[in-house]
Every structure is written in C-alpha cells, then in structure tokens.
Design a protein around this motif. Sequence first.
Motif, PDB file in Angstrom:
ATOM      1  N   ASP A 303       0.816  -1.219   0.000  1.00  0.00           N
ATOM      2  CA  ASP A 303       0.000   0.000   0.000  1.00  0.00           C
ATOM      3  C   ASP A 303       0.853   1.274   0.000  1.00  0.00           C
ATOM      4  N   SER A 304       2.180   1.116  -0.172  1.00  0.00           N
ATOM      5  CA  SER A 304       3.110   2.251  -0.269  1.00  0.00           C
ATOM      6  C   SER A 304       3.153   3.096   1.000  1.00  0.00           C
ATOM      7  N   ARG A 305       2.875   2.481   2.134  1.00  0.00           N
ATOM      8  CA  ARG A 305       2.936   3.180   3.408  1.00  0.00           C
ATOM      9  C   ARG A 305       4.008   2.561   4.302  1.00  0.00           C
ATOM     10  N   CYS A 306       4.598   3.405   5.128  1.00  0.00           N
ATOM     11  CA  CYS A 306       5.557   2.968   6.132  1.00  0.00           C
ATOM     12  C   CYS A 306       4.971   3.277   7.507  1.00  0.00           C
ATOM     13  N   GLN A 307       4.923   2.278   8.374  1.00  0.00           N
ATOM     14  CA  GLN A 307       4.352   2.464   9.702  1.00  0.00           C
ATOM     15  C   GLN A 307       5.394   2.161  10.769  1.00  0.00           C
ATOM     16  N   LEU A 308       5.300   2.874  11.885  1.00  0.00           N
ATOM     17  CA  LEU A 308       6.196   2.693  13.014  1.00  0.00           C
ATOM     18  C   LEU A 308       5.425   2.024  14.145  1.00  0.00           C
ATOM     19  N   HIS A 309       5.966   0.917  14.650  1.00  0.00           N
ATOM     20  CA  HIS A 309       5.328   0.157  15.725  1.00  0.00           C
ATOM     21  C   HIS A 309       6.216   0.225  16.956  1.00  0.00           C
ATOM     22  N   LEU A 310       5.678   0.742  18.056  1.00  0.00           N
ATOM     23  CA  LEU A 310       6.440   0.955  19.287  1.00  0.00           C
ATOM     24  C   LEU A 310       6.047  -0.078  20.335  1.00  0.00           C
ATOM     25  N   LEU A 311       7.045  -0.717  20.920  1.00  0.00           N
ATOM     26  CA  LEU A 311       6.808  -1.684  21.986  1.00  0.00           C
ATOM     27  C   LEU A 311       7.087  -1.021  23.324  1.00  0.00           C
ATOM     28  N   PRO A 312       6.061  -0.823  24.162  1.00  0.00           N
ATOM     29  CA  PRO A 312       6.291  -0.188  25.467  1.00  0.00           C
ATOM     30  C   PRO A 312       7.241  -1.015  26.320  1.00  0.00           C
ATOM     31  N   SER A 313       8.000  -0.336  27.158  1.00  0.00           N
ATOM     32  CA  SER A 313       8.936  -1.029  28.040  1.00  0.00           C
ATOM     33  C   SER A 313       8.172  -1.905  29.009  1.00  0.00           C
ATOM     34  N   ARG A 314       8.646  -3.127  29.142  1.00  0.00           N
ATOM     35  CA  ARG A 314       8.025  -4.058  30.084  1.00  0.00           C
ATOM     36  C   ARG A 314       8.575  -3.774  31.475  1.00  0.00           C
TER      37      ARG A 314
END
Length: 345
Positions: A303-314
């Motif tokens: 889909d020509s998109r770039c997404q950022l996925h953030l993992l919260p600190s455990r």
Amino acid sequence: MNLALAGDILAAGQDARCQLLRFQVHQQKSNKAEKSGSKEQGPRQRKGAAPAEKKSGAAVHPEGVELRVKNLEAVQTDFSTEPLQKVVCFNPDNTLLATGGADGHVRVWKVPSLEKVLDFKAHEGEIGDLALGPDGKLVTVGWDLKASVWQKAQLVAQLQWQDNGPTSSNTPYRYQACRFGKVPDQPGGLRLFTVQIPHKRLRQPPPCYLTTWDSSTFLPIRTRPCGHEVISCLSVSESGTFLGLGTVTGSVAIYIAFSLQRLYYVKEAHGIVVTDVTFLPEKGCGPELLGPHETALFSVAVDSRCQLHLLPSRRSAPVWLLLLICVGLIIVTILLLQSAFPGFL
C-alpha cells in the motif's frame, strides 16, 4: 523489490539487476532571504511569521536535511527466462554482497566494485531468502522446500525441520525466511531464525512456525507456532533480542527471540502484503528516538505506506525488591503460624 543497507551504501534490486548506491546526508543551514521588496528573491513569507520577521520584511529558510545519492555500480544478478532478483544481503563486515533470484543461483559480489567472487546453483526454482553469517557460512531457502547451509559453494548441511517439527507428514511446509541474530547473554554467540509456512494454501490453513537453530550444529533448538496468517517477512533486532514479522494480510508482530513469545501484534496494520520489516537501530541516535519504548519496528507494504510500531517497556521489579518481598512473606507466615499454633517455634 528488495534492498539491503550497509553504512552509507544501499543495494537495491531492480528487476534482474542489483544497483549499488552511496548516499550522503547534508544539513542545510538556515539563511535569511533578501528583503521582501524584490518579489523574485527569497521564498514567500509564511503566514505565521514572528512579529520581528514581519517588521523587518525578511523571510527565513527553515533548516532541513538534504540526501545526495550517487550511483556506484550495477550488475545483472539473475539469468532465468523471466529474470528477477528476489533477495540481497550484506555480510557482517559489509565487504561482500550476496544475491539470489528466480534461477536458483547464489551470486556473491565484492563491495563496492560488484566484482563476482562466487556463483553456484543452490536450489531448483527460485530462492526465497538468504543470510550471510560472520564465519563465511551462507544459509539459503528456496521454493524446493529446502533450507541449505553453504561454505562458499560446498553444501555443509540441510535444515531438517519437517522431520523434527510438530506437523504431520501430509502437510508440506517450506522455509519462507532466514536470519542470523546475536545471542544477548553470550558475547559472540549466534542463532539462526527461520519461518516455515504451508507450501499450499488450504481452506483451513495450518499455523506458520518460528524456529531457532544452533548456528554451529544447525539443529533446531525451539519451535513455536506464530498464527495462521501466512508470514511474508522476518527481521531480527540489532542485539538479537526481538524478532519482527509481517504477513501477507498486512499484520505486524514482534516476538522475543529467546522464548519465541509474542509481545506485540496489530491485525491488518496495512491491510495488504507487508513486504519488509526492520528494527530501529539500537546505537547512535536510536535510543534517543526510542524514548520510553523498548524497541521500534518499521513496516512497509504494497500500500506504499511505512508504519512505526512501538513496543512499550516491560516493567520489571529489581531483584532486591523481590528478595525483600519474599523475606517479608516468610516472616508474616511464621507469625501467623505462631499465633494460630502457640509453641509452633
């Protein structure tokens, strides 16, 4: 269709060719434009200009970053009937580049001259993925259901997951991706990670699997199912702590490499095939960009998109606090027993 990054050098697959480029980042300094009396000089004054700017009649160029790209070399890397480079990767010290394509050949090239140093037939049919190890070993996976380990052009071993895996013999699986990753608590330690997917699409699809392999014996250490969505790509974080997965249905997931436990999942984050995922660097400016998060994963899709996925600190309690709580529980238990049963002690 595919690319690999090594410092300031980018290797990009363009149909049957591999294009090598070098990029440089230049910081643009802000400079004041000419007086606004001349309409042909300087940019148009922005609406939200500061009162001092409005009074002086000057506009300011905003600071920015300029990316300059230079073509280095290009070479044809696939020679099938319908040639197409499928995958490209660098070795750990970025001196060599390996490519694989639809003709089943692995070709290794010097960087940046792209002088060919190795060419051999690795699979019948196209190559799905490949990974270069620090000791010169090369792992390839293909559509012939095989995953092979090579030392130069010599076959060292073949991964035997189907025989040791949790699937039945009437459900053929093929290797979709392979990546080497560091072992966080072992300096110099290395693991191989692979993804196995069903070779054929079924009405009730069986699960896909993640597997960790010993990098010296190439025997499976641990395998876990990773859902019924077909995996399209795999990435390992710089420290070897996390694995990133993308699926053909657009979902994105993050797993912990040691236990293969899923920590993060977004269903249909893109809604279409995820073509690649990569983790934010853990050195340089990476920690500043992460902030309070433990890791970050970029995903790109058709889909020509770039997404950022953030993992919260455990959140984890310190060891001393856990010991203090244990001691307190023991004391409370003893006191309760003493009050309930006099003479207990």
